[in-house]
Design a protein around this motif. Structure first.
Motif, PDB file in Angstrom:
ATOM      1  N   ALA A  34     -14.679 -77.664 -32.434  1.00 51.49           N
ATOM      2  CA  ALA A  34     -15.176 -79.032 -32.660  1.00 51.49           C
ATOM      3  C   ALA A  34     -16.416 -79.291 -31.798  1.00 51.49           C
ATOM      4  O   ALA A  34     -17.341 -79.977 -32.222  1.00 51.49           O
ATOM      5  CB  ALA A  34     -14.081 -80.052 -32.351  1.00 51.49           C
ATOM      6  N   ASP A  70     -10.569 -77.352 -30.245  1.00 54.38           N
ATOM      7  CA  ASP A  70     -11.509 -78.053 -29.354  1.00 54.38           C
ATOM      8  C   ASP A  70     -12.814 -77.289 -29.217  1.00 54.38           C
ATOM      9  O   ASP A  70     -13.895 -77.866 -29.309  1.00 54.38           O
ATOM     10  CB  ASP A  70     -10.923 -78.166 -27.932  1.00 54.38           C
ATOM     11  CG  ASP A  70      -9.758 -79.136 -27.884  1.00 54.38           C
ATOM     12  OD1 ASP A  70      -9.654 -79.971 -28.819  1.00 54.38           O
ATOM     13  OD2 ASP A  70      -8.961 -79.059 -26.941  1.00 54.38           O
ATOM     14  N   LYS A  86      -9.065 -82.592 -35.019  1.00 52.81           N
ATOM     15  CA  LYS A  86     -10.461 -82.618 -34.566  1.00 52.81           C
ATOM     16  C   LYS A  86     -11.434 -82.648 -35.743  1.00 52.81           C
ATOM     17  O   LYS A  86     -11.056 -82.394 -36.887  1.00 52.81           O
ATOM     18  CB  LYS A  86     -10.737 -81.359 -33.757  1.00 52.81           C
ATOM     19  CG  LYS A  86      -9.973 -81.304 -32.467  1.00 52.81           C
ATOM     20  CD  LYS A  86     -10.646 -82.182 -31.441  1.00 52.81           C
ATOM     21  CE  LYS A  86      -9.745 -82.305 -30.221  1.00 52.81           C
ATOM     22  NZ  LYS A  86     -10.314 -83.173 -29.210  1.00 52.81           N
ATOM     23  N   ASN A  87     -12.700 -82.911 -35.426  1.00 48.78           N
ATOM     24  CA  ASN A  87     -13.739 -82.848 -36.452  1.00 48.78           C
ATOM     25  C   ASN A  87     -14.147 -81.401 -36.650  1.00 48.78           C
ATOM     26  O   ASN A  87     -14.986 -80.875 -35.917  1.00 48.78           O
ATOM     27  CB  ASN A  87     -14.962 -83.656 -36.028  1.00 48.78           C
ATOM     28  CG  ASN A  87     -14.627 -85.124 -35.956  1.00 48.78           C
ATOM     29  OD1 ASN A  87     -13.794 -85.621 -36.715  1.00 48.78           O
ATOM     30  ND2 ASN A  87     -15.236 -85.817 -35.021  1.00 48.78           N
ATOM     31  N   ILE A  88     -13.510 -80.767 -37.587  1.00 53.01           N
ATOM     32  CA  ILE A  88     -13.801 -79.365 -37.867  1.00 53.01           C
ATOM     33  C   ILE A  88     -13.833 -79.178 -39.382  1.00 53.01           C
ATOM     34  O   ILE A  88     -13.238 -79.963 -40.124  1.00 53.01           O
ATOM     35  CB  ILE A  88     -12.724 -78.411 -37.270  1.00 53.01           C
ATOM     36  CG1 ILE A  88     -11.314 -78.978 -37.539  1.00 53.01           C
ATOM     37  CG2 ILE A  88     -12.943 -78.156 -35.798  1.00 53.01           C
ATOM     38  CD1 ILE A  88     -10.182 -78.072 -37.100  1.00 53.01           C
ATOM     39  N   TYR A 110     -17.449 -75.148 -36.943  1.00 50.47           N
ATOM     40  CA  TYR A 110     -18.187 -76.260 -36.337  1.00 50.47           C
ATOM     41  C   TYR A 110     -18.917 -77.012 -37.448  1.00 50.47           C
ATOM     42  O   TYR A 110     -19.508 -76.393 -38.330  1.00 50.47           O
ATOM     43  CB  TYR A 110     -19.179 -75.663 -35.325  1.00 50.47           C
ATOM     44  CG  TYR A 110     -20.085 -76.645 -34.636  1.00 50.47           C
ATOM     45  CD1 TYR A 110     -19.569 -77.787 -34.021  1.00 50.47           C
ATOM     46  CD2 TYR A 110     -21.459 -76.414 -34.564  1.00 50.47           C
ATOM     47  CE1 TYR A 110     -20.403 -78.670 -33.357  1.00 50.47           C
ATOM     48  CE2 TYR A 110     -22.306 -77.293 -33.900  1.00 50.47           C
ATOM     49  CZ  TYR A 110     -21.764 -78.431 -33.307  1.00 50.47           C
ATOM     50  OH  TYR A 110     -22.603 -79.298 -32.666  1.00 50.47           O
ATOM     51  N   GLN A 111     -18.847 -78.340 -37.401  1.00 52.43           N
ATOM     52  CA  GLN A 111     -19.412 -79.109 -38.512  1.00 52.43           C
ATOM     53  C   GLN A 111     -20.935 -79.084 -38.581  1.00 52.43           C
ATOM     54  O   GLN A 111     -21.496 -79.254 -39.650  1.00 52.43           O
ATOM     55  CB  GLN A 111     -18.888 -80.549 -38.467  1.00 52.43           C
ATOM     56  CG  GLN A 111     -17.413 -80.602 -38.849  1.00 52.43           C
ATOM     57  CD  GLN A 111     -16.883 -82.019 -38.955  1.00 52.43           C
ATOM     58  OE1 GLN A 111     -17.330 -82.902 -38.237  1.00 52.43           O
ATOM     59  NE2 GLN A 111     -15.924 -82.225 -39.833  1.00 52.43           N
TER      60      GLN A 111
END
Ligand code: ATP
Ligand code: MG
Length: 282
Positions: free
Chosen positions: A57, A54, A76-78, A183-184
């Protein structure tokens, strides 16, 4: 750049070890909630492992070290940056020892206790198994014994916890090890720091799988020995004080060394030394 690591648990020690091996020195030990380095632009955040995906992300931490099992479960978006080679374990299905288990179809219509509902449901869907998932956060292995479920899906490393709870492992559904996640939308300034960190980690990892080998050989054996040794570029050959003899130095992967040792001896190598490499830049 902020790196989130587990504060206390199976990942903590190795996560800190990796940072140390990269030559990064921390200011105030590792007992606080955060700690910064005085020789590398990094700050450590000490968190529960479940919270790390979290934080990453959301970009509160730029990168994190966590078990793949937790990263994938959180979904998650990672970014998955790099596998780190420690905390290897697997997520498996297990049933009471007495069950006559033939295939995963056994779980059709059954109840499975787990802390990993997402990974388990992905597996069940891919196998077209219709089972009920009972999510619990801990002590999963006692669920069948107390009548809560017919089987479990949990982390296994040696399997001894399963055995002591009267269970047997029947399917491996996911293989995990510690991974670095990121982190993206990392900024380019932080990406540059991350690249430096990755470069250091890879140098340490290469150092670990490679050994430095030194051996003595009569000059007429040098050509054959060089063919046996892979070397980074080409082995170093130095004359010995004794006429007609040389010392040959090279780097070799540890598993390749065991394969080649007999050949080296046969070719005339003597006094073979194999020593650890701390860092290796390719
Ligand atoms: P936290 O209090 O931070 O939530 P936790 O109890 O959830 O910790 P740990 O037991 O410390 O987690 O395990 C952290 C990770 O280490 C797991 O998610 C898994 O990837 C890995 N792991 C778990 N058990 C083993 C094991 N027996 N051997 C190797 N690695 C393991
Ligand atoms: Mg946890």
């Amino acid at each position: 750049m902020r790196l989130a690591i587990q504060s206390k648990g199976r990942l903590s020690e190795d996560s800190i070890q990796i940072i140390k091996e990269c030559g990064i020195k921390m200011n105030n030990g590792v007992s606080k909630l955060t700690s910064s380095s005085y020789n590398f632009p990094i700050e450590l955040l000490f968190l529960r492992d479940d919270d790390i995906p979290d934080y990453v992300a959301d970009g509160v931490a730029d990168i994190g070290i966590v078990g793949e099992n937790v990263a994938v479960e959180k979904g998650k978006n990672i970014d998955y940056i790099k596998k780190l080679g420690f905390s290897k374990c697997r997520l498996s299905l297990a049933v009471p020892k007495s069950v006559e288990y033939k295939s995963s179809k056994y779980f059709d219509g059954k109840k499975i206790a787990t802390s990993y509902p997402k990974i388990l449901s992905d597996y069940l869907n891919s196998e077209s198994i219709n089972a009920e998932i009972h999510e619990i956060s801990g002590s999963v292995e006692i669920a069948p014994g107390i009548g809560l479920a017919d089987g479990i899906c949990d982390i296994v490393s040696s399997g001894s916890t399963l055995i002591s709870n009267g269970l047997k492992e029947v399917e491996v559904i996911f293989k995990s090890e510690a991974v670095m996640i990121g982190y993206q939308d990392i900024s380019s300034a932080k990406k540059a720091i991350l690249d430096q960190l990755i470069f250091r980690i890879e140098s340490v990892q290469n150092g670990k799988i490679n050994k430095y080998i030194l051996l003595n050989a009569p000059n007429e054996a040098i050509d054959e020995i060089i063919k046996i040794l892979p070397g980074m570029k080409s082995p170093t050959v130095l004359p010995l004080a004794q006429e007609g003899w040389s010392s040959i130095h090279s780097a070799i992967k540890e598993d390749e060394f065991w394969e080649r040792i007999e050949k080296l001896k046969k070719a005339g190598a003597q006094g073979i030394l194999v020593v650890p490499i701390e860092k290796m830049i390719l």
